[in-house]
Structure formats: structure tokens, C-alpha cells
Design an enzyme around this catalytic site. Structure first.
Site, mmCIF file in Angstrom:
data_model
loop_
_atom_site.group_PDB
_atom_site.id
_atom_site.type_symbol
_atom_site.label_atom_id
_atom_site.label_comp_id
_atom_site.label_asym_id
_atom_site.label_seq_id
_atom_site.Cartn_x
_atom_site.Cartn_y
_atom_site.Cartn_z
ATOM 1 N N ARG A 113 0.962 -1.043 -0.550
ATOM 2 C CA ARG A 113 -0.193 -0.026 -0.045
ATOM 3 C C ARG A 113 0.852 1.311 0.274
ATOM 4 N NH1 ARG A 113 -2.301 -3.052 3.380
ATOM 5 N NH2 ARG A 113 -4.473 -4.432 1.970
ATOM 6 N N LYS A 135 2.589 10.987 -10.828
ATOM 7 C CA LYS A 135 1.457 10.309 -11.996
ATOM 8 C C LYS A 135 2.458 9.463 -12.154
ATOM 9 C CE LYS A 135 -1.081 12.935 -14.521
ATOM 10 N NZ LYS A 135 -2.256 13.341 -16.155
ATOM 11 N N GLU A 177 8.400 17.588 -25.005
ATOM 12 C CA GLU A 177 7.360 18.202 -23.959
ATOM 13 C C GLU A 177 7.849 19.549 -23.062
ATOM 14 O OE1 GLU A 177 5.206 16.476 -22.327
ATOM 15 O OE2 GLU A 177 5.347 14.068 -23.172
ATOM 16 N N LYS A 211 6.381 22.713 -14.111
ATOM 17 C CA LYS A 211 5.589 21.858 -14.400
ATOM 18 C C LYS A 211 5.911 21.167 -12.304
ATOM 19 C CE LYS A 211 3.975 17.106 -14.511
ATOM 20 N NZ LYS A 211 5.080 15.924 -14.876
ATOM 21 N N GLU A 221 -4.862 16.932 -10.351
ATOM 22 C CA GLU A 221 -5.783 16.787 -11.835
ATOM 23 C C GLU A 221 -7.085 17.050 -11.683
ATOM 24 O OE1 GLU A 221 -3.763 15.046 -14.955
ATOM 25 O OE2 GLU A 221 -5.188 14.623 -16.168
ATOM 26 N N ARG A 225 -3.769 20.845 -13.769
ATOM 27 C CA ARG A 225 -3.234 20.441 -14.917
ATOM 28 C C ARG A 225 -3.714 19.216 -16.220
ATOM 29 N NH1 ARG A 225 0.131 15.913 -10.507
ATOM 30 N NH2 ARG A 225 1.258 14.988 -12.701
ATOM 31 N N ASN A 229 -2.099 18.123 -20.693
ATOM 32 C CA ASN A 229 -2.598 16.853 -21.185
ATOM 33 C C ASN A 229 -2.236 17.763 -23.242
ATOM 34 O OD1 ASN A 229 -3.614 14.662 -20.000
ATOM 35 N ND2 ASN A 229 -5.109 15.627 -19.624
ATOM 36 N N HIS A 232 -1.489 15.425 -26.232
ATOM 37 C CA HIS A 232 -1.708 14.555 -25.389
ATOM 38 C C HIS A 232 -2.949 13.044 -26.147
ATOM 39 C CE1 HIS A 232 2.373 15.103 -24.143
ATOM 40 N NE2 HIS A 232 2.037 14.515 -22.449
ATOM 41 N N HIS A 236 -1.356 10.847 -27.967
ATOM 42 C CA HIS A 236 -1.083 8.830 -27.711
ATOM 43 C C HIS A 236 -1.707 8.171 -28.352
ATOM 44 C CE1 HIS A 236 -0.145 9.507 -22.723
ATOM 45 N NE2 HIS A 236 0.286 9.385 -23.265
ATOM 46 N N HIS A 249 7.120 8.924 -27.997
ATOM 47 C CA HIS A 249 6.221 9.532 -26.750
ATOM 48 C C HIS A 249 6.270 10.923 -27.244
ATOM 49 C CE1 HIS A 249 2.953 10.843 -24.052
ATOM 50 N NE2 HIS A 249 4.316 11.469 -22.953
HETATM 51 N N1 LIG Z 1 4.070 10.467 -15.232
HETATM 52 C C1 LIG Z 1 3.989 11.314 -16.433
HETATM 53 O O1 LIG Z 1 3.917 12.556 -15.633
HETATM 54 C C2 LIG Z 1 4.415 11.332 -17.530
HETATM 55 C C3 LIG Z 1 4.125 13.211 -18.450
HETATM 56 C C4 LIG Z 1 5.160 12.698 -19.135
HETATM 57 C C5 LIG Z 1 5.601 11.178 -20.141
HETATM 58 N N2 LIG Z 1 5.617 10.274 -18.689
HETATM 59 C C6 LIG Z 1 5.646 9.389 -19.996
HETATM 60 O O2 LIG Z 1 6.857 8.198 -19.854
HETATM 61 C C7 LIG Z 1 7.250 7.881 -21.201
HETATM 62 C C8 LIG Z 1 8.294 8.428 -21.782
HETATM 63 O O3 LIG Z 1 9.723 8.717 -21.663
HETATM 64 P P1 LIG Z 1 11.132 8.419 -22.237
HETATM 65 O O4 LIG Z 1 10.932 9.739 -23.251
HETATM 66 O O5 LIG Z 1 12.175 8.573 -21.191
HETATM 67 O O6 LIG Z 1 11.212 6.965 -22.765
HETATM 68 P P2 LIG Z 1 12.237 5.920 -21.958
HETATM 69 O O7 LIG Z 1 11.687 5.962 -20.398
HETATM 70 O O8 LIG Z 1 11.939 4.629 -22.840
HETATM 71 O O9 LIG Z 1 13.741 5.851 -22.326
HETATM 72 C C9 LIG Z 1 14.320 6.305 -23.607
HETATM 73 C C10 LIG Z 1 15.159 5.862 -23.915
HETATM 74 O O10 LIG Z 1 16.236 5.986 -23.274
HETATM 75 C C11 LIG Z 1 17.339 5.365 -22.661
HETATM 76 N N3 LIG Z 1 18.091 6.033 -22.197
HETATM 77 C C12 LIG Z 1 17.670 6.549 -20.862
HETATM 78 N N4 LIG Z 1 18.319 6.965 -20.136
HETATM 79 C C13 LIG Z 1 19.274 7.525 -20.693
HETATM 80 C C14 LIG Z 1 20.526 7.961 -20.430
HETATM 81 N N5 LIG Z 1 20.471 8.247 -20.252
HETATM 82 N N6 LIG Z 1 21.770 7.040 -21.928
HETATM 83 C C15 LIG Z 1 21.387 6.409 -22.799
HETATM 84 N N7 LIG Z 1 20.249 5.622 -22.416
HETATM 85 C C16 LIG Z 1 18.899 6.060 -22.042
HETATM 86 C C17 LIG Z 1 16.394 3.981 -22.512
HETATM 87 O O11 LIG Z 1 17.025 2.709 -22.344
HETATM 88 C C18 LIG Z 1 14.920 4.246 -23.470
HETATM 89 O O12 LIG Z 1 15.195 3.008 -24.290
HETATM 90 C C19 LIG Z 1 5.818 7.472 -21.470
HETATM 91 O O13 LIG Z 1 5.562 6.126 -21.228
HETATM 92 C C20 LIG Z 1 5.518 8.688 -20.869
HETATM 93 O O14 LIG Z 1 3.752 7.749 -21.782
HETATM 94 C C21 LIG Z 1 5.048 10.361 -17.809
HETATM 95 ZN ZN LIG Z 2 3.558 13.237 -22.191
#
Ligand SMILES: NC(=O)c1ccc[n+]([C@@H]2O[C@H](COP(=O)([O-])OP(=O)(O)OC[C@H]3O[C@@H](n4cnc5c(N)ncnc54)[C@H](O)[C@@H]3O)[C@@H](O)[C@H]2O)c1
Ligand SMILES: [Zn+2]
Length: 340
Positions: A113, A135, A177, A211, A221, A225, A229, A232, A236, A249
Site C-alpha cells: 500500500r 503520476k 515536452e 511543472k 488534475e 493540470r 494534456n 496528448h 497518445h 512519445h
Molecule cells: N508520469 C508523467 O507525468 C509522465 C509525463 C510524460 C511522459 N510520461 C511517460 O514517459 C514515458 C516516456 O519516457 P522517455 O521518453 O524517458 O522514455 P524511456 O523511459 O523509454 O527512455 C527512452 C530510452 O532512453 C534510454 N535511456 C534512458 N536514459 C539514458 C541515458 N542517460 N543514456 C542513454 N540512454 C538512456 C532508455 O533505455 C530507453 O531506451 C512514456 O511512457 C510516457 O507515458 C509520463
Molecule cells: Zn507526455
């Protein structure tokens, strides 16, 4: 630079500092039982850097990519936490991008939990956006982020040095972003993308600070907030419409924003920035599956989907579009003329 996310009951620091991952003891207890979560693409040097500072850590490393952000990997992670003997006093550290952070954060939210969670974002996207705000989620089939929880981290350590190993495509996708933040809240941040040289640390700091402010104002949200989106809704759906997540993404979000900018001049400006960042034009998606995915959008119901429009940098408006209206929007070629 130190920011503080001030929320009722759980405030936490965001540290933005070159080399902050070299001395994590300054920010958390490194003697607690810890599950360090990363994916197979995080360079070993960063994993070792963090791991070597923890006296009682287990490592959970999953296959890199959005395709891993699912219930199967989540279950494997939770099982690893049980096997490693994590209890309520233990902690989880995410070392990676948004995929790692979202999944490790969600695991922390539901394990016993809820246990302590620390986020060490290593991509531009996670540094400018996803690591702050609490999130957490995984995808279910092609439906993105549909199973999740709000679970704030205890601290976020943003170390720009880790970006030295991140390829240009990933950097650009993450910057989409940050551009989104600028378009919504701060024209100066948009202008930062139009300078001769990109000041990446400044863009990251400004974006994550925006942010922070949004999250402080509207943690769950309920209103403001929702503006995040922007880009998105269709973005998405485009992202999920490709069999193997061919587009990143941030690339889909860059494309997705263009549907919700009606001002022709501003759209040109955004497209120029996207071109400069080498963000791809995404025209080849299957409109039918995009429309279908839009039907399961969390921001939607039977009567319509709540959308965010930006007509000038720094200001936005909400508008609920009927399913037929959004379908029409999907049919538009946003790289040509706007029809709506
Ligand atoms: N929680 C939230 O508020 C929020 C907001 C925006 C996006 N997201 C989520 O974030 C995700 C996308 O995140 P992302 O773009 O970071 O993708 P990701 O986590 O897949 O990372 C991208 C790639 O980069 C590689 N990588 C990471 N750090 C590295 C580094 N320092 N050097 C070399 N390679 C590295 C990883 O292995 C991966 O293959 C999506 O799932 C999206 O839904 C969440
Ligand atoms: Zn995003």
C-alpha cells in the site's frame, strides 16, 4: 539549483545539479533496503554509479522501451521486491526515463500500500516533465497509462551529466515536452527554442519549474493540470496506433500539439522548431485505429473528449470536442493547411 514541490502532507525537493548522482547520500538514506529499477538501455556507468553508493540494494532491470511498461513487467518487478524482502521501510529508486519512472513509481504506490520512491530521471523527457508530479502508471494493451496511481516521489535528482549518453533522437523527443510547457505557460521558453544555440540546462530547469507550479496548484488534475494534456489527446492515440511504438512519445506529442493550434502563424512557428529539433512528421498512422484509441481516452466520456487548445504562447483554453469533431481533426493533415 534546488526547487521544492510544496504539497499538503508531502513536499519534496527537486535537485538540478551536474554531478548530483555522485553523492546521493546527501539526499536519501543509502543504507535502507533498496530496489533500484532501470531498463536495459540505461548505460552501465550510471547504474554502477548509483548502485555502488547503496549498501543494501537489489537491481531490477527490464527490457527497454514503452512495450515493457505493462502489467507483466510490473508483476515481475513486484515479485522481485517480495523476493528481495522489501518491507514498508524499504525504498525504490527509478534510474531511467519516463518508462522506468512511471512503472517503478506505480510499483512503489501499490507495494504494501505504498513505500518510499525516489526518481533519478535520465532522459530529457523525464527530467523536464515526467519525474515531477507523482503520476505513475502502466499501459494495458495499446491503451496508454490506463492503470496507475498518484504517488509522489520523496525526492527527484536531475543530473544533466547523464544526458551525455542519450542519443539525439531521444533528446529531441524530450524537448517536445518542454516546448509544450512553453506553449502553455511561458513564451520565453518557446523563444529559448529559437535561439542560435539551445541552452539545454536552462530549458530543463525552466520546464521542470513550470511543472512544479502546476502540480502545486492542482496535484490531482482537477483543473489546471489538465492543460498538460496539450498535444496528448491525439498524440497518445498516434503513439499507440503503431504496432511496435515506432515513434517516440515526445515525437507523437509534437505532432499531437499541431492539431490543437488553430493560429496558422503559431503553427508555422512550432513546425519550424520541430524541424530544427529534427522531430519527424508523422503522417503514416492508421486513422481508424487512432480514432478507436481516442474512444478509450481517460479524458473522454460518451459526449466528448476534453481537449486543450493553444492559440498564442503562454495561454490556452479547454474545449470539449464531440467524437465526430475529433474524428474530423484526426483526418486533417496538420503539416498542410488547417481546415477546422
Ligand atoms: N508520469 C508523467 O507525468 C509522465 C509525463 C510524460 C511522459 N510520461 C511517460 O514517459 C514515458 C516516456 O519516457 P522517455 O521518453 O524517458 O522514455 P524511456 O523511459 O523509454 O527512455 C527512452 C530510452 O532512453 C534510454 N535511456 C534512458 N536514459 C539514458 C541515458 N542517460 N543514456 C542513454 N540512454 C538512456 C532508455 O533505455 C530507453 O531506451 C512514456 O511512457 C510516457 O507515458 C509520463
Ligand atoms: Zn507526455
Amino acid at each position: 539549483m534546488l526547487l521544492n514541490v510544496s504539497l499538503p502532507g508531502h513536499s519534496y525537493p527537486i535537485v538540478i545539479e551536474n554531478g548530483c548522482l555522485n553523492q546521493i547520500r546527501a539526499y536519501l538514506n543509502t543504507d535502507r533496503k533498496t530496489m533500484l529499477v532501470c531498463d536495459s538501455g540505461i548505460p552501465k556507468q550510471w547504474v554502477d554509479l548509483v548502485c555502488n553508493q547503496l549498501s543494501d540494494a537489489s537491481l531490477f532491470c527490464f527490457e527497454q522501451g514503452e512495450g515493457s511498461k505493462n502489467m507483466q513487467t510490473l508483476e515481475a518487478l513486484l515479485s522481485a521486491m517480495v523476493d528481495a524482502g522489501l518491507n514498508r521501510k524499504s525504498q525504490v529508486i527509478a534510474l531511467g526515463g519516463g518508462v522506468t519512472g512511471d512503472m517503478a513509481g506505480f510499483a512503489s504506490a501499490i507495494y504494501m500500500r505504498g513505500i518510499d520512491f525516489y526518481n533519478f530521471p535520465t532522459t530529457v523527457l523525464s527530467q523536464v516533465d515526467s519525474s515531477v508530479g507523482g503520476k505513475t502508471a502502466v499501459d494495458l494493451g495499446r491503451v496508454k497509462n490506463i492503470v496507475g496511481a498518484f504517488w509522489q516521489p520523496k525526492a527527484v535528482l536531475i543530473d544533466p551529466q547523464v544526458l551525455s549518453t542519450l542519443d539525439e533522437r531521444q533528446q529531441a523527443a524530450g524537448l517536445a515536452e518542454a516546448l509544450k510547457m512553453g506553449l502553455l505557460f511561458d513564451e520565453k521558453l518557446v523563444e529559448a527554442f529559437e535561439q542560435d544555440t539551445l541552452d539545454l540546462p536552462a530549458i530543463i530547469a525552466r520546464s521542470v519549474d513550470l511543472k512544479r507550479q502546476v502540480v502545486e496548484e492542482d496535484e490531482k488534475e482537477a483543473g489546471l493540470r489538465k492543460a498538460l494534456n496539450f498535444g496528448h489527446t491525439i498524440g497518445h492515440a498516434i503513439e499507440g496506433s503503431f504496432e511496435n511504438y515506432e515513434y517516440l512519445h515526445g515525437e507523437c506529442i509534437a505532432a499531437g500539439m499541431l492539431y490543437f493550434v488553430e493560429d496558422e502563424a503559431l503553427r508555422d512557428r512550432i513546425r519550424s522548431i520541430c524541424t530544427r529539433l529534427n522531430l519527424p512528421e508523422i503522417r503514416t498512422f492508421d486513422a481508424q485505429s487512432v480514432k478507436q484509441l481516442l474512444r478509450s481516452d481517460k479524458k473522454g466520456n460518451e459526449t466528448g473528449i476534453a481537449c486543450v487548445f493553444v492559440d498564442r504562447p503562454g495561454s490556452f483554453r479547454f474545449e470539449t470536442l464531440k467524437p465526430e469533431e475529433i474524428d474530423r481533426l484526426v483526418e486533417e493533415d496538420v503539416y498542410e493547411k488547417h481546415i477546422r
